[in-house]
Design a protein around this motif. Structure first.
Motif, PDB file in Angstrom:
ATOM      1  N   LYS A 383       0.834  -1.205   0.000  1.00  0.00           N
ATOM      2  CA  LYS A 383       0.000   0.000   0.000  1.00  0.00           C
ATOM      3  C   LYS A 383       0.869   1.255   0.000  1.00  0.00           C
ATOM      4  CE  LYS A 383      -4.082  -1.850   2.396  1.00  0.00           C
ATOM      5  NZ  LYS A 383      -4.928  -1.737   3.618  1.00  0.00           N
ATOM      6  N   ALA A 384       1.895   1.240   0.842  1.00  0.00           N
ATOM      7  CA  ALA A 384       2.801   2.388   0.882  1.00  0.00           C
ATOM      8  C   ALA A 384       3.530   2.542  -0.440  1.00  0.00           C
ATOM      9  CB  ALA A 384       3.809   2.220   2.017  1.00  0.00           C
ATOM     10  N   TRP A 389       4.891   5.610  -5.044  1.00  0.00           N
ATOM     11  CA  TRP A 389       5.199   5.588  -6.467  1.00  0.00           C
ATOM     12  C   TRP A 389       4.321   6.568  -7.257  1.00  0.00           C
ATOM     13  CZ3 TRP A 389       8.028   5.484 -10.409  1.00  0.00           C
ATOM     14  CH2 TRP A 389       7.496   5.384 -11.686  1.00  0.00           C
ATOM     15  N   ASN A 390       3.073   6.691  -6.893  1.00  0.00           N
ATOM     16  CA  ASN A 390       2.192   7.622  -7.624  1.00  0.00           C
ATOM     17  C   ASN A 390       2.722   9.053  -7.557  1.00  0.00           C
ATOM     18  OD1 ASN A 390       0.349   5.733  -8.553  1.00  0.00           O
ATOM     19  ND2 ASN A 390      -0.929   5.865  -6.713  1.00  0.00           N
ATOM     20  N   ILE A 391       3.329   9.417  -6.448  1.00  0.00           N
ATOM     21  CA  ILE A 391       3.934  10.751  -6.332  1.00  0.00           C
ATOM     22  C   ILE A 391       5.124  10.865  -7.269  1.00  0.00           C
ATOM     23  CG2 ILE A 391       5.131  12.330  -4.775  1.00  0.00           C
ATOM     24  CD1 ILE A 391       3.421  11.087  -2.501  1.00  0.00           C
ATOM     25  N   LEU A 396       7.750  12.473 -12.565  1.00  0.00           N
ATOM     26  CA  LEU A 396       8.357  12.042 -13.830  1.00  0.00           C
ATOM     27  C   LEU A 396       7.603  12.624 -15.015  1.00  0.00           C
ATOM     28  CD1 LEU A 396       9.119   8.277 -13.091  1.00  0.00           C
ATOM     29  CD2 LEU A 396      10.820  10.035 -13.601  1.00  0.00           C
ATOM     30  N   GLN A 397       6.281  12.610 -14.921  1.00  0.00           N
ATOM     31  CA  GLN A 397       5.481  13.146 -16.015  1.00  0.00           C
ATOM     32  C   GLN A 397       5.666  14.654 -16.168  1.00  0.00           C
ATOM     33  OE1 GLN A 397       1.363  11.711 -16.011  1.00  0.00           O
ATOM     34  NE2 GLN A 397       2.026   9.834 -15.000  1.00  0.00           N
ATOM     35  N   GLN A 398       6.060  15.325 -15.106  1.00  0.00           N
ATOM     36  CA  GLN A 398       6.347  16.754 -15.194  1.00  0.00           C
ATOM     37  C   GLN A 398       7.687  17.034 -15.863  1.00  0.00           C
ATOM     38  OE1 GLN A 398       6.159  18.333 -11.233  1.00  0.00           O
ATOM     39  NE2 GLN A 398       3.938  18.176 -11.084  1.00  0.00           N
ATOM     40  N   HIS A 433      17.660  -0.191   0.414  1.00  0.00           N
ATOM     41  CA  HIS A 433      17.596  -1.224  -0.629  1.00  0.00           C
ATOM     42  C   HIS A 433      16.176  -1.371  -1.168  1.00  0.00           C
ATOM     43  CE1 HIS A 433      18.695  -5.264  -2.309  1.00  0.00           C
ATOM     44  NE2 HIS A 433      17.450  -5.574  -1.959  1.00  0.00           N
ATOM     45  N   ARG A 434      15.237  -1.482  -0.253  1.00  0.00           N
ATOM     46  CA  ARG A 434      13.839  -1.664  -0.671  1.00  0.00           C
ATOM     47  C   ARG A 434      13.299  -0.400  -1.322  1.00  0.00           C
ATOM     48  NH1 ARG A 434      10.363  -2.645  -3.103  1.00  0.00           N
ATOM     49  NH2 ARG A 434       8.303  -3.480  -2.614  1.00  0.00           N
ATOM     50  N   TRP A 435      13.729   0.756  -0.871  1.00  0.00           N
ATOM     51  CA  TRP A 435      13.313   2.021  -1.477  1.00  0.00           C
ATOM     52  C   TRP A 435      13.821   2.102  -2.920  1.00  0.00           C
ATOM     53  CZ3 TRP A 435      15.419   7.375   0.576  1.00  0.00           C
ATOM     54  CH2 TRP A 435      14.733   8.425  -0.056  1.00  0.00           C
ATOM     55  N   ALA A 436      15.075   1.762  -3.134  1.00  0.00           N
ATOM     56  CA  ALA A 436      15.627   1.761  -4.490  1.00  0.00           C
ATOM     57  C   ALA A 436      14.907   0.743  -5.370  1.00  0.00           C
ATOM     58  CB  ALA A 436      17.126   1.470  -4.449  1.00  0.00           C
ATOM     59  N   GLN A 437      14.608  -0.430  -4.810  1.00  0.00           N
ATOM     60  CA  GLN A 437      13.883  -1.457  -5.559  1.00  0.00           C
ATOM     61  C   GLN A 437      12.512  -0.955  -5.995  1.00  0.00           C
ATOM     62  OE1 GLN A 437      13.232  -5.057  -3.339  1.00  0.00           O
ATOM     63  NE2 GLN A 437      12.290  -6.139  -5.061  1.00  0.00           N
ATOM     64  N   LEU A 438      11.824  -0.292  -5.080  1.00  0.00           N
ATOM     65  CA  LEU A 438      10.511   0.264  -5.390  1.00  0.00           C
ATOM     66  C   LEU A 438      10.594   1.219  -6.585  1.00  0.00           C
ATOM     67  CD1 LEU A 438       7.530   1.069  -4.674  1.00  0.00           C
ATOM     68  CD2 LEU A 438       8.509   2.710  -3.060  1.00  0.00           C
TER      69      LEU A 438
END
Length: 812
Positions: A383-384, A389-391, A396-398, A433-438
């Motif tokens: 969920k997090a 990621w949506n943020i 990225l789209q900007q 590590h998990r943040w980079a993976q995300l």
């Protein structure tokens, strides 16, 4: 009553003693074993151990007990296909489980495992696995003379044997020459006996490398996965290759990542950012990226972290700003942090999305740190991950081109914080590590044709497979800060993190501008992975804002960085294929010289450069150790042979040597990597009688296509030279499927250094080239040759199309 009390106390002592003995490996005995698929499970008197071959040279060893919590492996790259042939042999006292290169000898009583590379002993368990109420880990027996490198970022010397290293990623603000605990710890060591031992455990712990007991390596952890991985190899480069085969190779970065960055703490307004970018152009400094620190989302240091959206008062038109930069070939990188302050615009949104780690009552965990009262994104939660990621996707789209993940140790991480898969102390070292993976997996899934750029200062073994580019944190703006940087980058490179780099010029403190320190640091930066000056803003980190002398010296170095793009990009390619570091320790050249293992004052940049950064003031001569062979001074062609070079320098030069027989490719000056082309290519060849034959190559693709090599969308330019009494013959060949924008024809200028006579004739594929007597005539020609007698150089121009080409230089 007294007697009863004594009996109870005696029983308690017996229970405690029994518990201690039951947890001791001294009582561990073999019971039976089972070979299933490609893994061997051995059942013992206190649990089981499973040996899983991960390659012909690597094996995971996983101890388990009923009821003992296990976390998933973070280190192993399960996306790589693994089919390994094994053999199992049994005697009355042993099991021998082997792959082609690695053998595990399992002693049944008392139970322990030792490892061999083919027939050569590597290391063995002392008691192996241990566990009690507060600790779990492993003990291994060390051989007396072996040296131990690794353990992540530490300023302790290359050989860490005799040290007790905390395994807890932790910020060290303003460090200089000594630090035992920093931003990026790694629970792994590389031994001079040519093995790597990796403990696949993310929990808070310690790596004791013979500190408490001279010949015992002890890994301790508060919790976590009870497994280790043993890896072997014939040589140090092969050992690293086998390691990244298990933990995953670093993907190719976009070519622009090898360019020059504008960065500081920080740019306050859009106007300031635009003015800075314009200043680089006005001062004729190439530029590929601009990095925005935390003022992009708020006007102050405190109170705004977690907004994760533009402060429109300071940055009224960020989309247009980023598009304007993109049109100029300049990429925008934003800092983000995983902390969501309760005062930020996103706090309520994060709580509603169930995106935050919890307290023991199941509510969002709140705590205070420097930036304010905060929560922490639970990157282990799906969920997090969706919310976070949506943020990022919106940014990225900007027009955002890359990410700078800061404070990801996490910098503050209370022990009573509960994440989706465990408590803070269980998973702390895997958070970055998990943040980079995300970021990596979500971005590549949605934008599969885009190479991610992800810079972070904390992670775990294997984080390199998610494109992580680490930097060495908030180093002091002092000579001592510079002195530690080679050791940090080299140590990290040995365990997969070949893009580890420093804030060039130093980040923290500094009362006034030290021109010499600043110049020396940025000169070193040309020959390290990422060229990013960054510092607190009271002294400008960007060279364009300093005095004319400083600008003039460093302009040439930044331009040299760009001229060397064919060489540097090839290093990035090699790293993506084999894990071979961009910065390489000298002991790679002479593996039997133990002194070179400890040497960190010089290193190899790729195969052919030897660089010795100047890390002290007022130096006019450097003594540089050589790993054997013949070397040339890059600046003046002076020759060095033997174990040591005494290199004269001034403020404009640092010791940079080139290997005899090397081909060094360069291009003409460009404004940024958008303009990169190898249509006009200079090849500097360093001739010497000792280099009878030599070869080199350049890897080329479009600089942005994901998996270009695997897709065949690349070209390799191969060069070789063969010398005899009549002269020298060069062969040129092009292979690969090609790429968009590839030159159909290349105009080559070959500079042969250390050439003592004018040639009798030069022919390209049998066609003689004109020999010019004057440099002026040669410079006007598109083909031909000229002998520069003053500099002992022979210069040859010719055109090279797709077919192989041979160039023959005849002396008589």
């Amino acid at each position: 009553m007294m007697k009863q009390t004594l009996i109870l106390r005696g029983c308690a002592l017996l229970i405690l003693l029994y518990s201690t003995l039951a947890n001791s490996a001294d009582l561990r005995q073999y019971r039976e074993h089972q070979l299933k698929k490609n893994a061997l499970t051995v059942y013992t008197s206190d649990g089981s151990v499973t040996l899983t071959p991960l390659s012909k040279a690597a094996m995971e060893v996983h101890y388990t007990r009923e009821g003992m919590k296990q976390l998933p492996s973070f280190a192993i790259d399960y996306s790589r296909q693994r089919s390994v042939k094994t053999k199992l042999a049994e005697t009355e006292s042993t099991l021998t489980y082997s792959t082609a290169d690695l053998t595990a000898v399992i002693h049944k009583s008392p139970f322990r495992i030792e490892y061999l590379h083919r027939q050569t002993p590597l290391i063995g368990e002392e008691i192996g696995f241990f566990i009690n109420e507060t600790m779990r880990g492993f003990r291994f027996a060390l051989s007396p003379q072996e040296k131990l490198l690794g353990g992540g970022e530490r300023a302790l010397g290359m050989d860490r044997r005799g040290q007790r290293l905390p395994l807890y990623n932790k910020a060290h603000y303003g460090y200089t020459t000594e630090s035992e605990q920093m931003y990026f710890s790694l629970p792994a060591i590389l031994s001079s006996n040519k093995y790597i031992l990796l403990f696949d455990n993310s929990a808070t712990g310690t790596l004791d490398l013979g500190a408490s007991e001279e010949n015992v390596l002890q890994f301790e952890a508060a919790a976590g996965r009870t497994s280790y991985i043993i890896i072997s190899g014939e040589s140090y480069p092969q050992l690293i290759e086998h390691y990244v085969d298990v933990t995953g190779p670093q993907p190719m970065p976009p070519r622009w990542a090898l360019g020059n960055f504008a960065s500081r703490f920080g740019y306050h307004t859009e106007q300031e950012v635009r003015a800075t970018v314009d200043k680089f152009a006005e001062e004729d400094f190439p530029l590929d990226a601009v990095v925005l620190d935390l003022y992009w989302f708020g006007p102050d240091i405190q109170g705004h972290m977690g907004n994760l959206s533009w402060d429109r008062e300071a940055f009224p038109e960020p989309e247009k700003m980023m598009e304007d930069f993109r049109q100029r070939g300049i990429n925008t990188i934003l800092v983000t942090e995983p902390f969501i302050l309760t005062t930020s615009k996103r706090w309520d949104e994060a709580v509603a999305a169930d995106a935050l780690a919890k307290n023991l009552a199941g509510q969002p965990k709140r705590f205070d740190f420097y930036f304010g009262n905060t929560g922490l994104v639970d990157v282990f939660s799906d969920k997090a991950g969706d919310w976070f990621w949506n943020i990022y996707d919106g940014l990225l789209q900007q027009g955002v081109a890359g990410w700078w993940g800061d404070l990801g140790e996490p910098e503050v991480h209370p022990s009573d914080t509960v994440h989706a898969i465990g408590t803070a102390d269980e998973i702390h070292n895997a958070y970055g590590h998990r943040w980079a993976q995300l970021l990596f997996e979500r971005q590549t899934a949605k934008y599969p044709e885009r190479r991610p750029f992800i810079m972070m200062r904390a992670g775990f073994a294997g984080s390199q497979r998610f494109g992580m580019i680490p930097w060495t944190g908030d180093v002091a703006r002092e000579w001592g800060g510079l002195q530690s940087q080679m050791e940090l980058s080299l140590s990290m490179s040995l365990l997969g993190f070949s893009y580890t780099h420093s804030d060039l010029g130093g980040f923290a403190g500094g009362e006034k501008f030290d021109r010499e320190l600043y110049i020396r640091w940025l000169q070193y930066g040309v020959f390290q992975p990422v060229y990013r000056p960054h510092a607190q803003e009271h002294i400008a980190p960007e060279p364009v804002f300093h005095d004319r002398k400083t600008r003039n010296i460093l302009r040439e170095y930044v331009k040299l960085r760009y001229r060397l793009l064919p060489y540097n990009y090839t290093l990035a390619f090699e790293n993506s294929q084999t894990g071979m570091p961009l910065m390489r320790p000298l002991f790679f050249e002479d593996e039997n010289n133990p002194e070179l293992i400890d040497y960190k004052d010089a290193y190899l940049w790729g195969r052919d450069f030897l660089v010795a950064p100047i890390t002290e003031a007022d130096i006019d001569e450097m003594e540089v150790k050589l790993p054997g062979g013949v070397w040339f001074d890059y600046w003046n062609d002076d020759l060095y042979i033997g174990d040591t070079a005494h290199v004269e320098v001034d403020l404009k030069t640092i010791p940079v040597l080139v290997r005899a027989g090397a081909f060094i490719p360069t291009i003409s000056d460009i404004d940024n990597t958008r303009d990169y082309t190898s249509a006009k290519l200079t090849l500097d060849y360093y001739a010497h009688p000792s280099a009878v034959t030599s070869s080199g190559y350049i890897y080329e693709d479009d600089g942005k296509t994901v998996n270009a090599f695997a897709r065949g969308q690349y070209e390799k330019l191969d060069f070789s030279a063969s010398r005899n009494s009549d002269g020298i013959t060069f062969n040129f060949n092009r292979t690969g499927g090609g790429y968009q924008g590839m030159p159909e024809q290349r105009h080559i200028t070959l500079k042969i250094h250390n050439w003592q006579q004018a040639p009798a004739a030069i022919a390209a594929d049998g066609q003689e080239l004109a020999l010019f007597q004057r440099e002026k005539d040669f410079s006007r020609a598109t083909e031909g040759a000229w002998y520069d007698k003053r500099n002992d150089q022979l210069l040859v121009k010719f055109s090279w199309e797709k077919q192989p080409l041979q160039l023959a230089v005849k002396n008589q």
